[in-house]
Design a protein around this motif. Sequence first.
Motif, PDB file in Angstrom:
ATOM      1  N   GLY A  41       7.067  -1.866  -8.960  1.00 14.23           N
ATOM      2  CA  GLY A  41       6.536  -0.949  -9.971  1.00 14.23           C
ATOM      3  C   GLY A  41       5.329  -0.224  -9.392  1.00 14.23           C
ATOM      4  N   ASN A  42       5.216   1.046  -9.744  1.00 14.46           N
ATOM      5  CA  ASN A  42       4.121   1.846  -9.184  1.00 14.46           C
ATOM      6  C   ASN A  42       3.624   2.850 -10.225  1.00 14.46           C
ATOM      7  N   GLY A  43       2.331   3.070 -10.178  1.00 18.34           N
ATOM      8  CA  GLY A  43       1.722   4.094 -11.027  1.00 18.34           C
ATOM      9  C   GLY A  43       0.578   3.561 -11.847  1.00 18.34           C
ATOM     10  N   ASP A  44      -0.622   4.098 -11.551  1.00 21.62           N
ATOM     11  CA  ASP A  44      -1.824   3.811 -12.353  1.00 21.62           C
ATOM     12  C   ASP A  44      -2.244   2.350 -12.358  1.00 21.62           C
ATOM     13  N   ILE A  45      -1.961   1.623 -11.301  1.00 27.40           N
ATOM     14  CA  ILE A  45      -2.466   0.244 -11.242  1.00 27.40           C
ATOM     15  C   ILE A  45      -3.888   0.295 -10.699  1.00 27.40           C
TER      16      ILE A  45
ATOM     17  N   ALA B  84      13.841   2.798  -0.622  1.00 27.11           N
ATOM     18  CA  ALA B  84      13.668   4.156  -1.160  1.00 27.11           C
ATOM     19  C   ALA B  84      12.583   4.145  -2.221  1.00 27.11           C
ATOM     20  N   LYS B  85      11.823   5.237  -2.254  1.00 27.74           N
ATOM     21  CA  LYS B  85      10.759   5.365  -3.268  1.00 27.74           C
ATOM     22  C   LYS B  85      11.077   6.594  -4.114  1.00 27.74           C
ATOM     23  N   MET B  86      11.164   6.359  -5.404  1.00 27.04           N
ATOM     24  CA  MET B  86      11.588   7.441  -6.290  1.00 27.04           C
ATOM     25  C   MET B  86      10.701   7.515  -7.529  1.00 27.04           C
TER      26      MET B  86
ATOM     27  N   ILE C 228      12.664   5.909   2.393  1.00 27.28           N
ATOM     28  CA  ILE C 228      13.089   7.301   2.187  1.00 27.28           C
ATOM     29  C   ILE C 228      12.336   7.858   0.984  1.00 27.28           C
ATOM     30  N   ASN C 229      11.692   8.995   1.184  1.00 27.91           N
ATOM     31  CA  ASN C 229      10.921   9.613   0.102  1.00 27.91           C
ATOM     32  C   ASN C 229      11.864  10.359  -0.836  1.00 27.91           C
ATOM     33  N   MET C 230      11.946   9.847  -2.082  1.00 30.77           N
ATOM     34  CA  MET C 230      12.743  10.531  -3.107  1.00 30.77           C
ATOM     35  C   MET C 230      11.857  10.804  -4.316  1.00 30.77           C
TER      36      MET C 230
ATOM     37  N   ASP D 104       2.054   7.817   5.644  1.00 29.52           N
ATOM     38  CA  ASP D 104       2.311   8.998   4.821  1.00 29.52           C
ATOM     39  C   ASP D 104       3.734   9.466   5.107  1.00 29.52           C
ATOM     40  N   LEU D 105       4.203  10.375   4.266  1.00 33.43           N
ATOM     41  CA  LEU D 105       5.565  10.886   4.517  1.00 33.43           C
ATOM     42  C   LEU D 105       5.608  11.586   5.881  1.00 33.43           C
ATOM     43  N   LEU D 106       6.679  11.324   6.618  1.00 39.49           N
ATOM     44  CA  LEU D 106       6.793  11.832   7.990  1.00 39.49           C
ATOM     45  C   LEU D 106       7.977  12.792   8.088  1.00 39.49           C
TER      46      LEU D 106
ATOM     47  N   LEU E 271       0.854  -1.196   0.000  1.00 43.34           N
ATOM     48  CA  LEU E 271       0.000   0.000   0.000  1.00 43.34           C
ATOM     49  C   LEU E 271       0.888   1.244   0.000  1.00 43.34           C
ATOM     50  N   SER E 272       0.677   2.115  -0.985  1.00 46.08           N
ATOM     51  CA  SER E 272       1.482   3.348  -1.125  1.00 46.08           C
ATOM     52  C   SER E 272       1.267   4.304   0.032  1.00 46.08           C
ATOM     53  N   PRO E 273       2.268   5.120   0.314  1.00 48.45           N
ATOM     54  CA  PRO E 273       1.991   6.292   1.158  1.00 48.45           C
ATOM     55  C   PRO E 273       1.163   7.298   0.346  1.00 48.45           C
ATOM     56  N   ILE E 274       0.131   7.836   0.938  1.00 51.21           N
ATOM     57  CA  ILE E 274      -0.668   8.883   0.266  1.00 51.21           C
ATOM     58  C   ILE E 274      -0.984   9.945   1.310  1.00 51.21           C
ATOM     59  N   ALA E 275      -0.236  11.037   1.261  1.00 51.23           N
ATOM     60  CA  ALA E 275      -0.348  12.068   2.308  1.00 51.23           C
ATOM     61  C   ALA E 275      -1.791  12.489   2.520  1.00 51.23           C
ATOM     62  N   ARG E 276      -2.189  12.534   3.748  1.00 47.81           N
ATOM     63  CA  ARG E 276      -3.537  12.869   4.242  1.00 47.81           C
ATOM     64  C   ARG E 276      -4.517  11.703   4.115  1.00 47.81           C
TER      65      ARG E 276
ATOM     66  N   ARG F 208       4.357  15.104 -12.293  1.00 47.60           N
ATOM     67  CA  ARG F 208       3.443  14.919 -11.154  1.00 47.60           C
ATOM     68  C   ARG F 208       2.565  13.693 -11.411  1.00 47.60           C
ATOM     69  N   PHE F 209       1.274  13.901 -11.746  1.00 47.69           N
ATOM     70  CA  PHE F 209       0.423  12.734 -12.008  1.00 47.69           C
ATOM     71  C   PHE F 209      -0.084  12.734 -13.451  1.00 47.69           C
ATOM     72  N   GLY F 210       0.490  13.596 -14.289  1.00 48.05           N
ATOM     73  CA  GLY F 210       0.030  13.690 -15.678  1.00 48.05           C
ATOM     74  C   GLY F 210       0.796  12.732 -16.584  1.00 48.05           C
TER      75      GLY F 210
ATOM     76  N   ILE G  69       0.464   0.037  -4.737  1.00 48.72           N
ATOM     77  CA  ILE G  69      -0.794   0.595  -5.247  1.00 48.72           C
ATOM     78  C   ILE G  69      -1.258   1.712  -4.322  1.00 48.72           C
ATOM     79  N   GLY G  70      -1.607   2.852  -4.915  1.00 51.79           N
ATOM     80  CA  GLY G  70      -2.031   4.000  -4.127  1.00 51.79           C
ATOM     81  C   GLY G  70      -3.484   4.349  -4.326  1.00 51.79           C
ATOM     82  N   ARG G  71      -3.751   5.226  -5.296  1.00 47.63           N
ATOM     83  CA  ARG G  71      -5.078   5.839  -5.386  1.00 47.63           C
ATOM     84  C   ARG G  71      -6.213   4.838  -5.536  1.00 47.63           C
ATOM     85  N   ARG G  72      -5.970   3.765  -6.278  1.00 47.62           N
ATOM     86  CA  ARG G  72      -7.072   2.811  -6.456  1.00 47.62           C
ATOM     87  C   ARG G  72      -7.537   2.233  -5.105  1.00 47.62           C
TER      88      ARG G  72
ATOM     89  N   MET H 114       7.520   2.945   7.761  1.00 47.89           N
ATOM     90  CA  MET H 114       7.372   4.388   7.992  1.00 47.89           C
ATOM     91  C   MET H 114       8.245   5.118   6.978  1.00 47.89           C
ATOM     92  N   GLN H 115       7.648   6.127   6.329  1.00 44.24           N
ATOM     93  CA  GLN H 115       8.388   6.854   5.299  1.00 44.24           C
ATOM     94  C   GLN H 115       8.854   8.214   5.821  1.00 44.24           C
ATOM     95  N   LEU H 116      10.114   8.520   5.614  1.00 39.06           N
ATOM     96  CA  LEU H 116      10.691   9.792   6.060  1.00 39.06           C
ATOM     97  C   LEU H 116      11.021  10.665   4.857  1.00 39.06           C
TER      98      LEU H 116
HETATM   99  C1  LIG Z   1      -2.663  12.860  -2.610  1.00 37.89           C
HETATM  100  C2  LIG Z   1      -1.395  12.076  -2.789  1.00 37.89           C
HETATM  101  C3  LIG Z   1      -0.474  12.034  -1.759  1.00 37.89           C
HETATM  102  C4  LIG Z   1       0.720  11.302  -1.896  1.00 37.89           C
HETATM  103  N1  LIG Z   1       1.590  11.246  -0.848  1.00 37.89           N
HETATM  104  C5  LIG Z   1       2.741  10.528  -0.974  1.00 37.89           C
HETATM  105  C6  LIG Z   1       3.650  10.407   0.116  1.00 37.89           C
HETATM  106  O1  LIG Z   1       3.409  10.898   1.223  1.00 37.89           O
HETATM  107  N2  LIG Z   1       4.793   9.711  -0.107  1.00 37.89           N
HETATM  108  C7  LIG Z   1       5.079   9.118  -1.307  1.00 37.89           C
HETATM  109  O2  LIG Z   1       6.129   8.503  -1.459  1.00 37.89           O
HETATM  110  N3  LIG Z   1       4.208   9.183  -2.335  1.00 37.89           N
HETATM  111  C8  LIG Z   1       3.061   9.862  -2.188  1.00 37.89           C
HETATM  112  N4  LIG Z   1       2.169   9.902  -3.219  1.00 37.89           N
HETATM  113  C9  LIG Z   1       2.469   9.129  -4.443  1.00 37.89           C
HETATM  114  C10 LIG Z   1       1.865   7.717  -4.332  1.00 37.89           C
HETATM  115  O3  LIG Z   1       2.453   6.979  -3.283  1.00 37.89           O
HETATM  116  C11 LIG Z   1       2.032   6.944  -5.647  1.00 37.89           C
HETATM  117  O4  LIG Z   1       3.396   6.861  -5.934  1.00 37.89           O
HETATM  118  C12 LIG Z   1       1.316   7.615  -6.805  1.00 37.89           C
HETATM  119  O5  LIG Z   1       0.018   8.033  -6.428  1.00 37.89           O
HETATM  120  C13 LIG Z   1       1.219   6.676  -8.010  1.00 37.89           C
HETATM  121  O6  LIG Z   1       0.581   5.474  -7.649  1.00 37.89           O
HETATM  122  P1  LIG Z   1      -0.996   5.217  -7.922  1.00 37.89           P
HETATM  123  O7  LIG Z   1      -1.260   5.523  -9.365  1.00 37.89           O
HETATM  124  O8  LIG Z   1      -1.208   3.779  -7.566  1.00 37.89           O
HETATM  125  O9  LIG Z   1      -1.750   6.173  -7.028  1.00 37.89           O
HETATM  126  C14 LIG Z   1       0.982  10.604  -3.092  1.00 37.89           C
HETATM  127  C15 LIG Z   1       0.031  10.632  -4.119  1.00 37.89           C
HETATM  128  C16 LIG Z   1      -1.142  11.334  -3.979  1.00 37.89           C
HETATM  129  C17 LIG Z   1      -2.164  11.329  -5.091  1.00 37.89           C
END
Ligand SMILES: Cc1cc2nc3c(=O)[nH]c(=O)nc-3n(C[C@H](O)[C@H](O)[C@H](O)COP(=O)(O)O)c2cc1C
Length: 341
Positions: free
Chosen positions: A216-220, A154-156, A112-114, A56-58, A29-34, A192-194, A240-243, A85-87
């Motif tokens: 691998g990460n992004g749009d799954i 590390a996440k980049m 580590i958040n990169m 979430d990032l700390l 499960l991805s970190p997703i701030a808030r 960003r996300f585009g 996987i994050g947003r889904r 825990m992500q720093l």
């Molecule tokens: C609102 C929001 C907050 C995010 N916060 C973090 C974060 O705190 N740390 C991080 O490494 N990535 C963060 N991300 C990126 C996600 O972890 C992930 O890499 C990105 O959303 C792509 O994956 P997805 O398409 O499965 O969502 C955030 C993304 C979104 C949309």
Amino acid sequence: MAILMTPELAQPDTCLRIGDFTPKTNLFLSPIARFCDLPFRLVARSCGGIGLACTDLLSPHGLLKENDKSMYLAATCPEDEPLCMQLFGEDPELMAKAAQWAEAHGAVVIDINMGCPADKVVKKDGGVALMRRPEAATRIAQAIVEAVKVPVTAKMRLGFDACQQNSPQLARMLADVGIQLITVHGRTGAQRFGGDVDRSGIAAVVEAVADIPVLGNGDIKSPQDAKEMIDSTGCAGVMIGRRALSDPWIFRDTHAYLTTGTIPEPPTFDQRVELVIRHFKLLVEYRGPRRATMDMRQRISWYARMLPKTKSLKQNMNRIGSPEEFYEVIGQYRATVAGST
Ligand SMILES: Cc1cc2nc3c(=O)[nH]c(=O)nc-3n(C[C@H](O)[C@H](O)[C@H](O)COP(=O)(O)O)c2cc1C
């Protein structure tokens, strides 16, 4: 330093190791701030299939000062295991101390958040700005690896921008100082996300660090997407994050699909509504009634993506001011949908 991965996806339960830690699945499960706070992680874990969930990032300052915001974001409990825990930050010494704090407070992995492209993080040379300074990024990684016993990851992104796509080189430098897993979001920071996720960029990282696993990460958005990501990049698993915010069953479904080729029956309408209610109860427990109510106003639009006839649900939920109003709105919605089917 451990690590390994075999391409044998028939047994993903055993194919990914991060140092001494072996997650039960290769789905993170991805970190997703808030959004990825303790209540959400508990809800998502209850649906099954998660190998590792991340905070979430700390902020290292926040953790070391133990301020309220950071203590909430780092809060965990036994049902929330295993936890990463992500720093984020740029000061090796501070990051190392924060990593020790995280290790002492329940993290079995430190990330580590990169990759964060948010202005307030990049301005302070953290997040994806570290990709522009690979030596500095490596010093941070080394300081943390030396400071803790748990594995460090590390996440980049693919790079800072289109002209600076150095993720394979940076991943190699990080692996050489003891980073045990790399997650790559297949976009640059500038994107960003585009735009589309570039899987060939992720494959290049897999090739560069054949001795450690890459996620691998992004749009799954489906189990099939996860399989395509794995098949096309050679990555060891996916993050996987947003889904997950709208469909926390994605991990259960993906795990079943990768191991058996079949996808379980989708959750029923009632199960989805019950999950929203359970989530709200956890928010009240951990955040208190006022913040839980505000939080659910934001979250409902994610859950609504997987629910039918949500126009009035979203409108009404947007106006709730108390737990009583939450229960009234969700109850009305449930009755209306049940009555119309
Ligand atoms: C609102 C929001 C907050 C995010 N916060 C973090 C974060 O705190 N740390 C991080 O490494 N990535 C963060 N991300 C990126 C996600 O972890 C992930 O890499 C990105 O959303 C792509 O994956 P997805 O398409 O499965 O969502 C955030 C993304 C979104 C949309």
